[in-house]
Enzyme design. Structure first.
Site, PDB file in Angstrom:
ATOM      1  N   TYR A 152      28.476   4.165  -1.633  1.00  0.00           N
ATOM      2  CA  TYR A 152      28.378   4.831  -2.949  1.00  0.00           C
ATOM      3  C   TYR A 152      28.853   6.284  -2.812  1.00  0.00           C
ATOM      4  O   TYR A 152      29.646   6.760  -3.626  1.00  0.00           O
ATOM      5  CB  TYR A 152      26.945   4.768  -3.489  1.00  0.00           C
ATOM      6  CG  TYR A 152      26.801   5.475  -4.821  1.00  0.00           C
ATOM      7  CD1 TYR A 152      27.437   4.966  -5.956  1.00  0.00           C
ATOM      8  CD2 TYR A 152      26.066   6.652  -4.945  1.00  0.00           C
ATOM      9  CE1 TYR A 152      27.336   5.621  -7.187  1.00  0.00           C
ATOM     10  CE2 TYR A 152      25.955   7.307  -6.168  1.00  0.00           C
ATOM     11  CZ  TYR A 152      26.589   6.792  -7.288  1.00  0.00           C
ATOM     12  OH  TYR A 152      26.488   7.436  -8.498  1.00  0.00           O
ATOM     13  N   LYS A 156      32.057   8.145  -4.651  1.00  0.00           N
ATOM     14  CA  LYS A 156      31.961   9.355  -5.475  1.00  0.00           C
ATOM     15  C   LYS A 156      32.715  10.537  -4.843  1.00  0.00           C
ATOM     16  O   LYS A 156      33.230  11.391  -5.559  1.00  0.00           O
ATOM     17  CB  LYS A 156      30.490   9.698  -5.736  1.00  0.00           C
ATOM     18  CG  LYS A 156      29.814   8.694  -6.680  1.00  0.00           C
ATOM     19  CD  LYS A 156      30.494   8.663  -8.056  1.00  0.00           C
ATOM     20  CE  LYS A 156      29.787   7.796  -9.069  1.00  0.00           C
ATOM     21  NZ  LYS A 156      30.370   7.871 -10.418  1.00  0.00           N
TER      22      LYS A 156
END
Ligand code: NDP
Ligand code: 8X3
Length: 251
Positions: A152, A156
């Site tokens: 994740y 990002k």
């Protein structure tokens, strides 16, 4: 005021939905996107008293779907002034050695490739009129890496890099590009991360005042309403109780 049109991905929930509501109340015309069509229809009905609303139901990670749906925009919605690249989620929270490859695929496909597919379809419209505003929703996970956040965080960090890259490449076309990087926002985010385990999801936001989706919508609206010569590069936004991705004061 000049009436603008905003294209919002991930408008069925959380930050995207709150931004849609705020934009509608400020008379910004809306193209609302998400996979859950019944939610889009409901929101369209609710917001139509404030502004014109068109909905597109598609999965941002499906390249052909994205191109086809955006191509299908009616003439009076083709002129997009603001693109909010917001659709995304975390899938799972485990160490790199225990990670599930399907979760990794989902995060890279949605958070990174999905953002690219949508941008690829919208950017030419902005270049043609030499104006536009792209807001990319990153995360504090775009700025820091925390335990078990691995893929994740990587997805990002990619959004952070793409935000910078877009601003460089689109500079000559008078297109503004900004990112907002929130800390803990109480949305359906943790429901998705923990795959419907509501107890775990609710636990994330217990014992402190988390950010609400409306707080982020307010900031997005502030960013897009600056004068034409002002471009905010990015903003990192935490709840007061959160110092960074690992330090959070509860109780
Ligand atoms: P929500 O889960 O409430 O909303 C996520 C939105 O993304 C939904 O509207 C969902 O719509 C859409 N979405 C997810 N996958 C897809 C897909 N494959 N295709 C199209 N749309 C998709 O979470 P948030 O509002 O919190 O998340 C919005 C953004 O903010 C995300 O990018 C997230 O990473 C980021 N963020 C969130 C934080 C938080 O703490 N909540 C903090 C920092 C950043 P549908 O399911 O209908 O397709
Ligand atoms: C969502 C915030 O800290 O769970 O992007 O990564 S965090």
């Amino acid at each position: 005021m000049i009436i603008k049109t905003a294209f919002i991905t991930g408008a069925t929930s959380g930050i995207g939905k709150a931004t849609a509501i705020l934009f509608a109340k400020n008379k910004i015309r809306l193209i609302l996107c998400g996979r859950r069509k019944e939610r889009l229809l409901k929101l369209q009905k609710e917001l139509s008293e404030f502004t014109d609303v068109h909905i597109l139901s598609f999965d941002v990670s499906k390249r052909e779907e994205v191109a086809k749906e955006i191509e299908s925009l009616p003439v009076d919605f083709k002129d997009v002034d603001i693109l909010l690249n917001n659709a995304g989620n975390a899938h799972g929270l485990s160490s790199i050695q225990d990670g599930i490859i399907d979760d990794w695929d989902a995060m890279i496909d949605i958070n990174v490739k999905g953002l690219l597919y949508v941008s690829k379809a919208i950017i030419p419209k902005m270049i043609a009129k030499k104006s536009g505003f792209i807001i990319n929703i990153g995360s504090v996970a775009a700025k820091e890496v925390y335990p078990n956040g691995n893929v994740y965080c990587a997805s990002k960090h990619a959004v952070d890099a793409l935000n910078k890259a877009m601003r460089i490449d689109l500079n000559q076309h008078n297109i503004r590009v900004s990112a907002i990087h929130p800390g803990a926002v109480e949305t359906e985010f943790s429901e998705v991360r923990f795959k419907g385990d509501s107890e775990k999801a609710e636990g994330v936001y217990q014992g402190f005042d988390a950010l609400q989706a409306a707080d982020i919508a307010d900031i997005i609206h502030f960013v897009v309403t600056r004068p034409a010569h002002v471009n905010i590069e990015d903003l990192v936004v935490y709840p007061t109780a959160q110092a960074n991705t690992t330090i959070l004061k509860r109780g």
